[in-house]
Design a protein around this motif. Structure first.
Motif, short mmCIF file in Angstrom:
data_model
loop_
_atom_site.label_atom_id
_atom_site.label_comp_id
_atom_site.label_asym_id
_atom_site.label_seq_id
_atom_site.Cartn_x
_atom_site.Cartn_y
_atom_site.Cartn_z
N ASN A 1 0.91 -1.09 0.03
CA ASN A 1 0.12 0.02 0.23
C ASN A 1 0.87 1.22 0.14
O ASN A 1 1.91 1.39 0.68
CB ASN A 1 -0.95 -0.01 1.10
N LEU A 2 0.67 1.99 -0.98
CA LEU A 2 1.58 3.34 -0.93
C LEU A 2 0.92 4.53 -0.29
O LEU A 2 1.45 5.64 -0.27
CB LEU A 2 1.90 3.82 -2.52
N VAL A 3 -0.18 4.28 0.40
CA VAL A 3 -0.76 5.42 1.16
C VAL A 3 -0.88 5.21 2.47
O VAL A 3 0.43 6.07 3.17
CB VAL A 3 -2.24 5.61 0.96
N CYS A 4 -1.22 4.26 3.33
CA CYS A 4 -1.33 4.31 4.86
C CYS A 4 -0.11 4.01 5.51
O CYS A 4 0.27 4.69 6.71
CB CYS A 4 -2.64 3.41 5.26
N PRO A 5 0.73 3.11 4.89
CA PRO A 5 2.05 2.98 5.61
C PRO A 5 2.95 4.19 5.87
O PRO A 5 3.79 4.01 6.51
CB PRO A 5 2.74 1.72 4.90
N ALA A 6 2.71 5.18 5.03
CA ALA A 6 3.64 6.40 4.92
C ALA A 6 3.13 7.10 6.34
O ALA A 6 4.27 7.76 6.70
CB ALA A 6 3.41 7.22 3.88
N LEU A 7 2.09 6.72 6.92
CA LEU A 7 1.79 7.76 7.96
C LEU A 7 2.46 7.11 9.51
O LEU A 7 2.36 7.79 10.15
CB LEU A 7 0.40 7.84 8.24
N PHE A 8 2.92 5.65 9.32
CA PHE A 8 3.06 5.13 10.69
C PHE A 8 4.55 4.84 10.59
O PHE A 8 5.07 3.82 10.14
CB PHE A 8 2.44 3.78 10.83
N ASP A 9 5.11 5.46 11.97
CA ASP A 9 6.42 5.17 12.14
C ASP A 9 6.86 3.71 12.82
O ASP A 9 5.77 3.59 13.92
CB ASP A 9 7.04 6.26 13.08
N LEU A 10 7.48 2.81 12.36
CA LEU A 10 7.55 1.53 13.29
C LEU A 10 8.60 1.41 14.11
O LEU A 10 8.74 0.57 14.72
CB LEU A 10 7.39 0.42 12.13
N GLY A 11 9.38 2.71 14.06
CA GLY A 11 10.60 2.68 15.03
C GLY A 11 11.85 2.37 13.96
O GLY A 11 13.01 1.79 14.57
N GLU A 12 11.67 1.95 12.61
CA GLU A 12 12.80 1.33 11.87
C GLU A 12 14.03 2.47 11.69
O GLU A 12 13.81 3.49 12.03
CB GLU A 12 12.29 1.12 10.51
N ASN A 13 15.22 1.84 11.40
CA ASN A 13 16.28 2.83 10.97
C ASN A 13 16.17 3.19 9.74
O ASN A 13 16.39 4.59 9.39
CB ASN A 13 17.74 1.80 10.87
N SER A 14 15.55 2.46 8.75
CA SER A 14 15.49 2.84 7.31
C SER A 14 14.32 2.50 6.73
O SER A 14 13.68 1.30 6.96
CB SER A 14 16.65 2.54 6.46
N ARG A 15 13.50 3.46 5.85
CA ARG A 15 12.27 3.08 5.12
C ARG A 15 12.85 2.92 3.66
O ARG A 15 13.38 4.02 3.04
CB ARG A 15 11.19 4.27 5.32
N VAL A 16 12.60 1.67 3.14
CA VAL A 16 12.89 1.29 1.56
C VAL A 16 11.86 0.99 0.94
O VAL A 16 11.05 0.16 1.28
CB VAL A 16 13.80 0.30 1.82
N LEU A 17 11.71 1.91 -0.05
CA LEU A 17 10.69 1.87 -0.93
C LEU A 17 11.00 1.09 -2.31
O LEU A 17 11.93 1.33 -3.05
CB LEU A 17 10.05 3.38 -1.40
N VAL A 18 10.07 0.07 -2.45
CA VAL A 18 10.35 -0.86 -3.58
C VAL A 18 9.49 -0.12 -5.01
O VAL A 18 8.12 -0.40 -4.69
CB VAL A 18 10.24 -2.27 -3.50
N MET A 19 10.04 0.10 -5.90
CA MET A 19 9.18 0.65 -7.08
C MET A 19 9.29 -0.23 -8.31
O MET A 19 10.49 -0.29 -8.74
CB MET A 19 9.51 2.33 -7.21
N SER A 20 8.54 -0.68 -8.94
CA SER A 20 8.39 -1.68 -10.02
C SER A 20 8.57 -0.85 -11.20
O SER A 20 7.59 0.05 -11.26
CB SER A 20 7.62 -2.78 -10.02
N VAL A 21 9.12 -1.15 -12.40
CA VAL A 21 8.92 -0.53 -13.53
C VAL A 21 7.53 -0.63 -14.10
O VAL A 21 7.28 0.05 -15.06
CB VAL A 21 9.99 -0.93 -14.66
N THR A 22 6.97 -1.70 -13.76
CA THR A 22 5.34 -1.99 -14.31
C THR A 22 4.52 -1.10 -13.82
O THR A 22 3.24 -1.12 -14.15
CB THR A 22 5.01 -3.31 -14.03
N GLU A 23 4.79 -0.40 -12.86
CA GLU A 23 3.78 0.56 -12.03
C GLU A 23 3.72 1.98 -12.77
O GLU A 23 2.64 2.36 -12.50
CB GLU A 23 4.36 1.04 -10.53
N GLY A 24 4.61 2.36 -13.52
CA GLY A 24 4.40 3.78 -14.07
C GLY A 24 5.42 4.83 -13.25
O GLY A 24 5.49 4.98 -12.08
N ASP A 25 6.02 5.60 -14.16
CA ASP A 25 6.99 6.50 -13.71
C ASP A 25 6.48 7.68 -12.88
O ASP A 25 7.13 8.66 -12.50
CB ASP A 25 8.10 6.78 -14.59
#
Length: 313
Positions: free
Chosen positions: A215-239
């Protein structure tokens, strides 16, 4: 309903392990544990006092003072609304609007800080993997745990609305993994992660992958305490994804442009994607790779190991 993003009921979720008898071995976490249903005392100036529970997920105590000159049946119906990100949300209570000044994400943020403190104390590098569905997160995760397991201890928390499919895939590589099933919820939060962490005996100088709900919407709002947030973007999704979902790109540290082996067959411009994402987040890093073919994965592995080694300093 989640009071922050408006998704389905997130008051209960399950934490499960591969190979477990899920009929009685899963760990249900109910509303009282996670989504903060509260008890309220109401004092009414019409000859009687009473108290009753409201089923709404927010953390506040308040007294409602009503002056009534008539008898009536009153079943309070609360509807939650999230603010626009620049100010408080509000609750509709009968014919009145009660403004909520308290940050509705405050409880999550406090728990996220507890998680972050745990990671810091144990010197765990925690990566929150986020993406839209079908981006290749799980395939990337499979390749990552196989590569890293001989160098550092690896742990995985899987997040999905239903099923054990992804956790079962990871468990075949001998990696400690737990599955969080969110039901109709569309994201993980810090409380879920905190509960899942208790299922591990995490060693120091290790890496923890959290594969968030697609989900590209709601998880953006919630800090989990992670060190890094890594976004995986597929070339099939549109630039144009960074323009459509700026909050996720703005909150991420690294963008992995995946499935580059498909570039000859899709209408996707890596340059345009990077340009759009940079406009949203000038500090965002980028790696181009194919989890399927292995192209570009070494750069990704080196990035992880560099961060783990930095924790040892």
């Amino acid at each position: 309903m989640c009071e922050t993003c408006g998704c389905g009921e997130t008051g209960s979720f399950q934490i499960r392990k591969p190979g477990q008898d899920h009929s009685n071995g899963s760990i249900p976490i109910h509303a009282a544990d996670q989504c903060h249903g509260q008890h309220h005392d109401h004092e009414h100036d019409h000859g009687h006092d009473h108290d009753h529970d409201h089923d709404h997920d927010h953390d506040h105590d308040h007294d409602h003072g009503h002056d009534h000159g008539h008898d009536h049946h009153h079943g309070h119906s609360h509807q939650s609304f999230r603010g626009n990100g620049n100010g408080p949300g509000h609750h509709v209570h009968g014919n009145r609007i009660i403004h909520v000044e308290k940050n509705i994400l405050e409880r999550n943020d406090l728990m996220a800080e507890r998680n972050r403190g745990f990671f810091e104390a144990k010197k765990v590098f925690c990566i929150n993997l986020v993406s839209s569905p079908g981006s290749g997160k799980t395939t990337l995760l499979e390749k990552s745990v196989v590569k890293l397991r001989d160098q550092v201890p690896v742990y995985v928390i899987e997040g999905d609305q239903q099923s054990m499919l992804d956790a079962d895939r990871i468990s075949t590589f001998g990696i400690p993994v737990v599955q969080i099933n969110t039901g109709s919820g569309c994201h993980l939060d810090a409380f879920m992660v905190n509960k899942a962490l208790k299922e591990f005996d995490i060693q120091s100088h290790s890496v923890l992958f959290i594969e968030n709900v697609g989900n590209l919407v709601c998880p953006a709002l919630f800090d989990l305490g992670e060190n890094s947030r890594v976004l995986v973007m597929s070339v099939t999704e549109g630039d144009d994804k960074p323009i459509k979902y700026p909050a996720m790109f703005r909150s991420s540290d690294l963008c992995l442009i995946n499935k580059t082996d498909l570039l000859p067959y899709v209408d996707f411009s890596v340059d345009s994607a990077v340009k759009n994402a940079t406009a949203v987040n000038p500090d965002l890093q980028y790696f181009h790779l194919s989890a399927k073919t292995g192209e570009g994965l070494e750069q990704w592995f080196m990035w992880i190991m560099d961060h783990i080694n930095n924790l040892k300093l």
